[in-house]
Design a protein around this motif. Structure first.
Motif, PDB file in Angstrom:
ATOM      1  N   GLU A 109     -30.513 -72.853  13.957  1.00 55.36           N
ATOM      2  CA  GLU A 109     -29.898 -73.108  15.259  1.00 55.36           C
ATOM      3  C   GLU A 109     -28.576 -73.842  15.101  1.00 55.36           C
ATOM      4  O   GLU A 109     -27.593 -73.526  15.777  1.00 55.36           O
ATOM      5  CB  GLU A 109     -30.851 -73.924  16.138  1.00 55.36           C
ATOM      6  N   LYS A 110     -28.529 -74.799  14.210  1.00 53.91           N
ATOM      7  CA  LYS A 110     -27.295 -75.551  13.968  1.00 53.91           C
ATOM      8  C   LYS A 110     -26.215 -74.645  13.375  1.00 53.91           C
ATOM      9  O   LYS A 110     -25.040 -74.763  13.719  1.00 53.91           O
ATOM     10  CB  LYS A 110     -27.547 -76.748  13.043  1.00 53.91           C
ATOM     11  N   ASP A 111     -26.607 -73.736  12.477  1.00 52.56           N
ATOM     12  CA  ASP A 111     -25.640 -72.783  11.925  1.00 52.56           C
ATOM     13  C   ASP A 111     -25.064 -71.886  13.019  1.00 52.56           C
ATOM     14  O   ASP A 111     -23.854 -71.614  13.040  1.00 52.56           O
ATOM     15  CB  ASP A 111     -26.295 -71.923  10.839  1.00 52.56           C
ATOM     16  N   GLU A 113     -24.807 -72.655  16.173  1.00 52.64           N
ATOM     17  CA  GLU A 113     -23.949 -73.506  16.998  1.00 52.64           C
ATOM     18  C   GLU A 113     -22.601 -73.737  16.332  1.00 52.64           C
ATOM     19  O   GLU A 113     -21.553 -73.694  16.970  1.00 52.64           O
ATOM     20  CB  GLU A 113     -24.650 -74.841  17.256  1.00 52.64           C
ATOM     21  N   ILE A 114     -22.620 -73.956  15.015  1.00 52.83           N
ATOM     22  CA  ILE A 114     -21.368 -74.143  14.269  1.00 52.83           C
ATOM     23  C   ILE A 114     -20.517 -72.886  14.333  1.00 52.83           C
ATOM     24  O   ILE A 114     -19.302 -72.955  14.544  1.00 52.83           O
ATOM     25  CB  ILE A 114     -21.670 -74.554  12.806  1.00 52.83           C
TER      26      ILE A 114
END
Length: 143
Positions: A109-111, A113-114
């Motif tokens: 999820e963070k990837d 978002e990035i």
């Protein structure tokens, strides 16, 4: 290799087998002809004591560490005996699988978002470049 660091327990096991053997061996040689039953009991008890102590000294610290790790009570001096660094890491992977899957989901999820933020940044940079070109076209040229 930390997962093979059982040397102090092995040394205690050798000591706990050697000392009773040194004491029992002379007794058995003196008692052999007089009381064979007593000789047999002494020999058998020495063997049973030695094997039991050896197994306990080798495996009980690992069982305790495994139990404490599953209950979140791993102590600093038992870090060598965690399931994460044992010879069979596949079992440790399955024990911590839910933790690994949830952290993997968070990382994905963070990837995403990035990547989304990078795309937005690229779009804004293109807008800024377009506005800078428009400003440069609108400025009067010096004569």
């Amino acid at each position: 290799m930390p997962q093979l660091n059982d040397s102090k327990y092995i040394a205690m096991a050798i000591y706990n087998v050697a000392v009773p053997s040194i004491i029992v061996a002379p007794l058995v040689t003196f008692i052999t002809s007089d009381m064979p039953g007593t000789s047999y009991i002494l020999t058998a008890s020495c063997i049973i004591f030695g094997t039991t102590v050896t197994n306990c000294l080798i495996f009980i610290p690992k069982i305790i560490a495994l139990w404490q790790e599953r209950h979140g009570e791993v102590l600093q001096d038992q870090c060598l005996f965690t399931t994460n660094n044992q010879i069979a890491p596949q079992r440790a992977f399955t024990a911590n699988r839910s933790v690994n899957i949830s952290s993997l989901t968070v990382l994905r999820e963070k990837d995403k978002e990035i990547q989304k933020l990078k795309n937005q940044l690229t779009q804004k940079e293109l807008k800024v470049e377009g506005l800078l070109e428009l400003i440069s076209k609108m400025r009067p040229k010096p004569e």
